[in-house]
Design a protein around this motif. Structure first.
Motif, PDB file in Angstrom:
ATOM      1  N   TRP A  93      27.075  41.635  58.491  1.00 42.00           N
ATOM      2  CA  TRP A  93      26.128  41.995  57.437  1.00 42.00           C
ATOM      3  C   TRP A  93      26.953  42.231  56.184  1.00 42.00           C
ATOM      4  O   TRP A  93      27.934  42.981  56.221  1.00 42.00           O
ATOM      5  CB  TRP A  93      25.343  43.258  57.802  1.00 42.00           C
ATOM      6  CG  TRP A  93      24.239  42.965  58.758  1.00 42.00           C
ATOM      7  CD1 TRP A  93      24.217  43.242  60.094  1.00 42.00           C
ATOM      8  CD2 TRP A  93      22.997  42.318  58.457  1.00 42.00           C
ATOM      9  NE1 TRP A  93      23.031  42.808  60.643  1.00 42.00           N
ATOM     10  CE2 TRP A  93      22.267  42.239  59.660  1.00 42.00           C
ATOM     11  CE3 TRP A  93      22.423  41.785  57.292  1.00 42.00           C
ATOM     12  CZ2 TRP A  93      20.995  41.656  59.740  1.00 42.00           C
ATOM     13  CZ3 TRP A  93      21.159  41.206  57.364  1.00 42.00           C
ATOM     14  CH2 TRP A  93      20.458  41.149  58.575  1.00 42.00           C
ATOM     15  N   LEU A  94      26.573  41.585  55.113  1.00 48.05           N
ATOM     16  CA  LEU A  94      27.401  41.607  53.912  1.00 48.05           C
ATOM     17  C   LEU A  94      26.657  42.228  52.734  1.00 48.05           C
ATOM     18  O   LEU A  94      25.516  41.862  52.447  1.00 48.05           O
ATOM     19  CB  LEU A  94      27.792  40.167  53.577  1.00 48.05           C
ATOM     20  CG  LEU A  94      28.754  39.978  52.406  1.00 48.05           C
ATOM     21  CD1 LEU A  94      30.093  40.636  52.701  1.00 48.05           C
ATOM     22  CD2 LEU A  94      28.953  38.483  52.149  1.00 48.05           C
ATOM     23  N   ILE A  95      27.323  43.161  52.090  1.00 48.43           N
ATOM     24  CA  ILE A  95      26.768  43.757  50.879  1.00 48.43           C
ATOM     25  C   ILE A  95      27.716  43.450  49.731  1.00 48.43           C
ATOM     26  O   ILE A  95      28.900  43.811  49.784  1.00 48.43           O
ATOM     27  CB  ILE A  95      26.571  45.278  51.052  1.00 48.43           C
ATOM     28  CG1 ILE A  95      25.521  45.509  52.147  1.00 48.43           C
ATOM     29  CG2 ILE A  95      26.143  45.933  49.735  1.00 48.43           C
ATOM     30  CD1 ILE A  95      25.253  46.941  52.482  1.00 48.43           C
ATOM     31  N   ASP A 149      28.084  39.446  68.386  1.00 54.46           N
ATOM     32  CA  ASP A 149      27.421  38.235  68.868  1.00 54.46           C
ATOM     33  C   ASP A 149      26.287  37.824  67.919  1.00 54.46           C
ATOM     34  O   ASP A 149      25.216  38.438  67.923  1.00 54.46           O
ATOM     35  CB  ASP A 149      26.876  38.480  70.278  1.00 54.46           C
ATOM     36  CG  ASP A 149      26.332  37.221  70.925  1.00 54.46           C
ATOM     37  OD1 ASP A 149      26.176  36.198  70.229  1.00 54.46           O
ATOM     38  OD2 ASP A 149      26.055  37.264  72.142  1.00 54.46           O
ATOM     39  N   ALA A 150      26.541  36.784  67.156  1.00 54.09           N
ATOM     40  CA  ALA A 150      25.559  36.337  66.155  1.00 54.09           C
ATOM     41  C   ALA A 150      24.294  35.759  66.794  1.00 54.09           C
ATOM     42  O   ALA A 150      23.283  35.554  66.116  1.00 54.09           O
ATOM     43  CB  ALA A 150      26.203  35.309  65.227  1.00 54.09           C
ATOM     44  N   GLY A 176      22.298  39.970  53.581  1.00 53.44           N
ATOM     45  CA  GLY A 176      22.319  38.843  54.507  1.00 53.44           C
ATOM     46  C   GLY A 176      23.357  38.990  55.607  1.00 53.44           C
ATOM     47  O   GLY A 176      24.348  39.704  55.453  1.00 53.44           O
ATOM     48  N   PHE A 177      23.094  38.286  56.697  1.00 51.00           N
ATOM     49  CA  PHE A 177      24.023  38.253  57.827  1.00 51.00           C
ATOM     50  C   PHE A 177      24.587  36.850  57.957  1.00 51.00           C
ATOM     51  O   PHE A 177      23.841  35.873  58.013  1.00 51.00           O
ATOM     52  CB  PHE A 177      23.311  38.637  59.126  1.00 51.00           C
ATOM     53  CG  PHE A 177      24.204  38.613  60.334  1.00 51.00           C
ATOM     54  CD1 PHE A 177      24.949  39.732  60.696  1.00 51.00           C
ATOM     55  CD2 PHE A 177      24.318  37.463  61.115  1.00 51.00           C
ATOM     56  CE1 PHE A 177      25.782  39.705  61.809  1.00 51.00           C
ATOM     57  CE2 PHE A 177      25.149  37.430  62.226  1.00 51.00           C
ATOM     58  CZ  PHE A 177      25.880  38.553  62.573  1.00 51.00           C
ATOM     59  N   GLN A 178      25.905  36.768  57.999  1.00 50.81           N
ATOM     60  CA  GLN A 178      26.567  35.477  58.125  1.00 50.81           C
ATOM     61  C   GLN A 178      27.364  35.421  59.421  1.00 50.81           C
ATOM     62  O   GLN A 178      28.044  36.385  59.768  1.00 50.81           O
ATOM     63  CB  GLN A 178      27.529  35.278  56.942  1.00 50.81           C
ATOM     64  CG  GLN A 178      26.826  35.414  55.606  1.00 50.81           C
ATOM     65  CD  GLN A 178      27.772  35.425  54.425  1.00 50.81           C
ATOM     66  OE1 GLN A 178      28.981  35.534  54.590  1.00 50.81           O
ATOM     67  NE2 GLN A 178      27.217  35.306  53.239  1.00 50.81           N
ATOM     68  N   ALA A 179      27.273  34.307  60.112  1.00 48.90           N
ATOM     69  CA  ALA A 179      28.071  34.123  61.332  1.00 48.90           C
ATOM     70  C   ALA A 179      29.488  33.742  60.914  1.00 48.90           C
ATOM     71  O   ALA A 179      29.672  32.957  59.989  1.00 48.90           O
ATOM     72  CB  ALA A 179      27.462  33.031  62.194  1.00 48.90           C
ATOM     73  N   ASN A 193      22.927  32.437  55.002  1.00 44.58           N
ATOM     74  CA  ASN A 193      22.610  33.621  55.786  1.00 44.58           C
ATOM     75  C   ASN A 193      21.837  33.216  57.030  1.00 44.58           C
ATOM     76  O   ASN A 193      20.895  32.423  56.947  1.00 44.58           O
ATOM     77  CB  ASN A 193      21.759  34.584  54.960  1.00 44.58           C
ATOM     78  CG  ASN A 193      22.550  35.237  53.843  1.00 44.58           C
ATOM     79  OD1 ASN A 193      23.720  35.561  54.010  1.00 44.58           O
ATOM     80  ND2 ASN A 193      21.910  35.423  52.698  1.00 44.58           N
ATOM     81  N   ARG A 194      22.245  33.757  58.170  1.00 39.96           N
ATOM     82  CA  ARG A 194      21.466  33.540  59.396  1.00 39.96           C
ATOM     83  C   ARG A 194      20.210  34.412  59.376  1.00 39.96           C
ATOM     84  O   ARG A 194      19.158  33.998  59.833  1.00 39.96           O
ATOM     85  CB  ARG A 194      22.310  33.890  60.626  1.00 39.96           C
ATOM     86  CG  ARG A 194      23.536  33.007  60.838  1.00 39.96           C
ATOM     87  CD  ARG A 194      23.168  31.716  61.540  1.00 39.96           C
ATOM     88  NE  ARG A 194      24.343  30.921  61.852  1.00 39.96           N
ATOM     89  CZ  ARG A 194      24.839  30.754  63.082  1.00 39.96           C
ATOM     90  NH1 ARG A 194      24.263  31.346  64.108  1.00 39.96           N
ATOM     91  NH2 ARG A 194      25.897  30.007  63.286  1.00 39.96           N
TER      92      ARG A 194
END
Lengths: 197, 47
Positions: A93-95, A149-150, A176-179, A193-194
């Motif tokens: 999770w990226l901020i 685990d994405a 957003g969440f990135q694998a 973003n996943r």
């Protein structure tokens, strides 16, 4: 009347509060004359609440680090890099923070994230957590919460919701969440973003 | 003083934010850990 003397307990004699996990704090300093891996070092590990605070209280706040530096706190045994076997299938999770937010939000965001980590604040999804990293960069600081685990959609989303809530990120801001498998080897380019929350 | 902590149904040690913040002020939390590397990010006095 008898006056009871106030005794100051020896800090070493007081029972400290054990954490569920043992954690390592890492520091990365960008020194281009050396290999990336040689610039990354463990500061120390801790497994009690008091030892966490002792360390936190004796390290420079993230907002005071030079550009190019990172702090990472990961479960002991996991290296703060996507290549580690326990990160490989995961993501973050990226901020993203802008320049003014380094002064206004970065230190709070980082501390709140650390408190969620050590207190196992992600409840039943805490086992999915690997660690967290803060990157200090001129072009914009980043805070990442790394999970194992994405593919675990539900757990990942719940972790993101909890992170956003703990940091009091306004609802209109989307995170957003990135694998890692999508990020690996794509420095500079935009990673999709996943999930978002 | 017995450490106050709670275990959830899965026997996990969890601490909420308020309790962690409360512990920040105690003497052991103000103590510099031993054996920290000699780096300029390490402070002698608590922040």
């Amino acid at each position: 009347p008898e006056v009871e003397e106030e005794r100051v307990p020896d800090p070493d004699m007081v029972i400290k509060h054990p954490l569920q996990n043992s954690w390592a704090m890492w520091f990365f300093k960008n020194d281009k004359s050396r290999d990336w891996k040689d610039n990354l070092r463990v500061i120390t590990t801790f497994d009690t609440v008091e030892d966490f605070w002792g360390l936190y209280n004796h390290t420079l706040p993230a907002s005071k680090l030079q550009s190019g530096c990172d702090y990472s706190v990961f479960k002991a045994g996991i290296q703060p890099m996507w290549e580690d076997a326990q990160n490989k299938k995961g993501g973050r999770w990226l901020i993203n923070l802008n320049k003014t937010q380094r002064q206004t939000h970065l230190d709070d965001f980082w501390l709140e994230t650390l408190l969620c980590l050590i207190g196992e604040g992600f409840d039943e999804h805490s086992e999915e957590i690997c660690g967290a990293t803060v990157n200090i960069r001129n072009k914009g600081d980043k805070l990442g919460l790394w999970t194992r685990d994405a593919q675990k959609t539900e757990a990942t989303k719940k972790i993101g919701i909890k992170l956003k809530e703990s940091l009091s990120v306004p609802p209109k801001i989307v995170i957003g969440f990135q694998a890692h498998s999508d990020t690996a080897g794509k420095a500079g380019s935009t990673v999709k973003n996943r999930f978002t929350v | 003083d017995v450490a106050k902590f709670r275990k959830d149904s899965k026997d996990k040690l969890t601490y909420d934010r308020a309790y962690l913040m409360e512990l920040r002020g105690c003497a052991s939390s103000q103590t510099k850990p031993e054996g920290l590397p000699n780096l300029d990010i390490i402070l002698d006095k608590p922040v």
